[in-house]
Design an enzyme around this catalytic site. Structure first.
Site, short mmCIF file in Angstrom:
data_model
loop_
_atom_site.label_atom_id
_atom_site.label_comp_id
_atom_site.label_asym_id
_atom_site.label_seq_id
_atom_site.Cartn_x
_atom_site.Cartn_y
_atom_site.Cartn_z
N CYS A 94 96.12 11.21 29.30
CA CYS A 94 96.18 12.67 29.23
C CYS A 94 97.52 13.21 29.73
CB CYS A 94 95.00 13.26 29.98
SG CYS A 94 94.56 14.95 29.45
N HIS A 195 89.50 9.97 28.99
CA HIS A 195 89.04 9.73 30.35
C HIS A 195 87.76 8.88 30.26
CE1 HIS A 195 91.85 12.80 31.76
NE2 HIS A 195 91.42 13.56 30.77
#
Length: 242
Positions: A94, A195
């Protein structure tokens, strides 16, 4: 690195450790130790220099302002680029993924210089955030099963000619640019929006990092029943009708 040792570096846990991404370091460390490797784990805070002698470097996600601070410090430090030039492996998630690119848009709406370790550029998306479960088929050249994870980002990442898509989407938004790609990689540097932590959901990706760092084609097998149960549950939950 000796044949039986591994130096694992977790970068800026004080800035980039959102959504449990530090679990990625725990997974790599455990899977290395289960195979008899002597693992030295180094957690590097943002006021410390990045060591250049690591074998695997892990970077997590973070909020917009911590991301800007992390990028400024990593660019100023220069240690991660030197480590990569020495052959180190990097896995980023990310905000960390965006930082490894050439540039991204920071929290004050300005274009922020990245490390340039991946040929990607990230801009801020104008629509809804990319939030939810993701399923994607990893680049066949990596020989890994379906990727599962969770995304939560506003960024839209465009890949340049030297960046390969890490995976092709079957569910989710991934890079958010409409071309069906998720993440990016080159020979030793990997980025993803997932994630989970993603390496707990996809332990064979952790093994890929170990094989690259150790320069081996295979590793001794492990009892992965717990990981497979997690993968099966999350893939099933993601594909159930709403």
């Amino acid at each position: 690195m000796s044949d039986n040792s591994l130096r694992l570096v977790w970068i800026y846990p004080d800035l980039l450790s959102t959504y449990g991404d530090q679990g990625n370091a725990l997974v790599v460390e455990r899977r290395a130790r289960q195979r008899g490797l002597d693992v030295q784990r180094v957690d590097v805070r943002s006021d410390q220099p990045i060591p250049t002698s690591g074998d695997i470097y892990l970077i997590g996600g973070g909020e917009d302002r911590p991301q800007r601070l992390a990028a400024e410090r990593l660019v100023r430090d220069g240690g991660l680029e030197r480590a990569v030039s020495n052959g180190a492996i990097v896995f980023s998630v990310c905000a960390g993924y965006q930082i490894l690119g050439k540039e991204f848009v920071n929290d004050v709406g300005q274009r922020q210089e990245g490390l340039g370790l991946l040929d990607v550029v990230t801009v801020r998306g104008e629509g809804e955030r990319c939030v939810g479960d993701v399923l994607a088929d990893i680049d066949p050249r990596l020989g890994l099963p379906q990727l599962t994870g969770f995304e939560n980002h506003q960024g839209v990442t465009h890949l340049g000619p030297t960046a390969r898509p890490f995976a092709r989407l079957s569910m989710g938004r991934g890079n958010g640019n409409g071309d069906g790609t998720e993440g990016a990689y080159n020979d030793t540097v990997f980025g993803t929006y997932m994630h989970g932590p993603v390496l707990a959901r996809n332990p064979l990706v952790a093994d890929l990092l170990l094989k690259l760092a150790l320069d081996v084609n295979a590793l001794p097998g492990l009892d992965d029943r717990w990981y497979e149960a997690l993968r099966t549950e999350r893939i099933s939950a993601a594909t159930q009708p709403a």
